[in-house]
Design a protein around this motif. Sequence first.
Motif, short mmCIF file in Angstrom:
data_model
loop_
_atom_site.label_atom_id
_atom_site.label_comp_id
_atom_site.label_asym_id
_atom_site.label_seq_id
_atom_site.Cartn_x
_atom_site.Cartn_y
_atom_site.Cartn_z
N THR A 271 5.85 -5.44 -2.35
CA THR A 271 4.77 -6.18 -2.70
C THR A 271 3.75 -6.08 -1.58
O THR A 271 4.29 -5.97 -0.36
CB THR A 271 4.81 -7.64 -3.02
OG1 THR A 271 5.26 -8.41 -1.93
CG2 THR A 271 6.14 -7.97 -4.03
N PHE A 330 8.28 -11.53 -5.61
CA PHE A 330 8.11 -10.31 -6.55
C PHE A 330 7.41 -11.08 -7.81
O PHE A 330 6.91 -10.47 -8.44
CB PHE A 330 9.26 -9.66 -6.83
CG PHE A 330 8.97 -8.33 -7.36
CD1 PHE A 330 8.56 -7.03 -6.45
CD2 PHE A 330 9.23 -7.94 -8.80
CE1 PHE A 330 8.59 -5.95 -7.12
CE2 PHE A 330 8.92 -6.84 -9.21
CZ PHE A 330 8.62 -5.40 -8.56
N PRO A 334 0.05 -13.24 -8.56
CA PRO A 334 -0.62 -13.13 -7.39
C PRO A 334 -1.47 -14.30 -6.82
O PRO A 334 -1.39 -14.35 -5.19
CB PRO A 334 -1.21 -11.77 -7.49
CG PRO A 334 -0.64 -11.25 -8.69
CD PRO A 334 -0.05 -12.22 -9.53
N PHE A 362 -3.74 -6.78 -5.17
CA PHE A 362 -2.22 -6.91 -5.24
C PHE A 362 -1.64 -5.94 -5.67
O PHE A 362 -1.95 -5.38 -6.89
CB PHE A 362 -2.05 -8.39 -5.58
CG PHE A 362 -0.18 -8.57 -5.84
CD1 PHE A 362 0.27 -9.08 -4.56
CD2 PHE A 362 0.46 -8.59 -6.69
CE1 PHE A 362 1.71 -9.15 -4.46
CE2 PHE A 362 1.74 -8.75 -6.88
CZ PHE A 362 2.41 -9.02 -5.54
N LYS A 364 2.46 -4.05 -6.50
CA LYS A 364 3.76 -4.10 -6.40
C LYS A 364 4.74 -3.08 -7.15
O LYS A 364 4.17 -2.48 -8.31
CB LYS A 364 4.37 -5.50 -6.84
CG LYS A 364 4.44 -5.61 -8.36
CD LYS A 364 4.94 -7.13 -8.81
CE LYS A 364 5.01 -7.49 -10.38
NZ LYS A 364 5.63 -8.69 -10.48
#
Length: 422
Positions: A271, A330, A334, A362, A364
């Motif tokens: 992330t 995770f 966000p 953000f 991931k």
Amino acid sequence: MNLGIIGAGATGLTAGWDAIRAGHQVTILEAARELGGLAASLDVGGVPLERYYHHIFRSDRDMIGLIEELGLGDALRFHKPTTGIYRGGKLIDFTSPFDMVRFPEFSPVDAVRFAGSSAVLKAVRNGERYNDLTALAWLRKWAGKKATSAVWEPLLRGKFGDRAEQVSMAWLWARIHCRTFELGYVDGGFERVYAALRDGIDERGGKVEFGKAVETIRQEGADGPAVVHCADGSSYSFDRLIVTTPQPAFAKAAGLPADDAVWKNQYLGATCFVLELDRSVIPYYWLNINEPDFPFLAVVEHTRMIDPSVYGGRHVLYIGNYVEREDWRFTTEPGELLDRFVPYLQRINPEFDRSWIQKWHFSKAGFAQPVVTPEYRALIPGHETPMSKVTLATMAQIYPQDRGQSYSVAMSRKVTASLGLR
């Protein structure tokens, strides 16, 4: 040859570039809507910036060679950024060898052992001698208990969590041996490299298609074409297929049995926040977080290496993590995750205020960091797969390194050469 490639990251784009210049037809299928894979970019101040912090080292000859080959050599600049460690509530300089041996927790003996063990790892040329050793066991023996507990162990636990004790010493050797104090970055971001590869493929009649999430990969008969079916209902037939996705994604698409080796290596997710700020937060480019209660691994202030004026005056700060895909860091939404991180940024810089953040991003990725244990090497699948027309070229096959743009380029060229595509 009609060549298909799954994945428009460094490996896939380099393979496509080499193959199309050798006269083959090339189609690259990318699930995302952007180039670059883990080196994909977003926009900050009208300039592409990697979603996850990226740089290269002086030793990354394959990536440097590709950049020059694409006519971008003048845009590659090397910098001497600074590094720090946050530990015991303090920012500690950790840029030069002199800084390292003056680490506040080291006695003279600790400093000598830390420096000596690091020098050995720089000098050893073949890291596979460490295949059967774990990093923390080797470090406790040779770097010493103090250097290990103060410097190395927090970094390994911050990155690998409960798996830290299992991490191979060969993996850590690669991290130390191959790195240089100077870091390279392309003016305008590495997006320029991947765009140049795409454009070169397009200009020669190849295709890079986005939004092509692969559902199945099959082969028609023992020597028939490789057939790819995508989630959008499209399908493709290729004389040869190169797959650059993570092992589990390939295994699922190919319908491989659960006991196949391709399933067995484990990955952590990644992330990363990119914060656009109106001022600087830390006095370093890279800050390792050596406090066990912190919820993130590292803070990277990109604009300590590249001037903020490039990004419209914004200061760019990354907050990076490697975590299990089930971990709260995770799975948390966000905005809430950023709120939970802010108090820790305030511990690093007590003046920090959330109002400094002008905009944030953000990202991931579910399969970003292989967990390289002593057993890892024996579980690395070969490039050949049960389907004779399908070749696997993924980050888990880069050993004892496990990822990186330059290693991806090198592996891609090794694979295309072995298939007669160059």
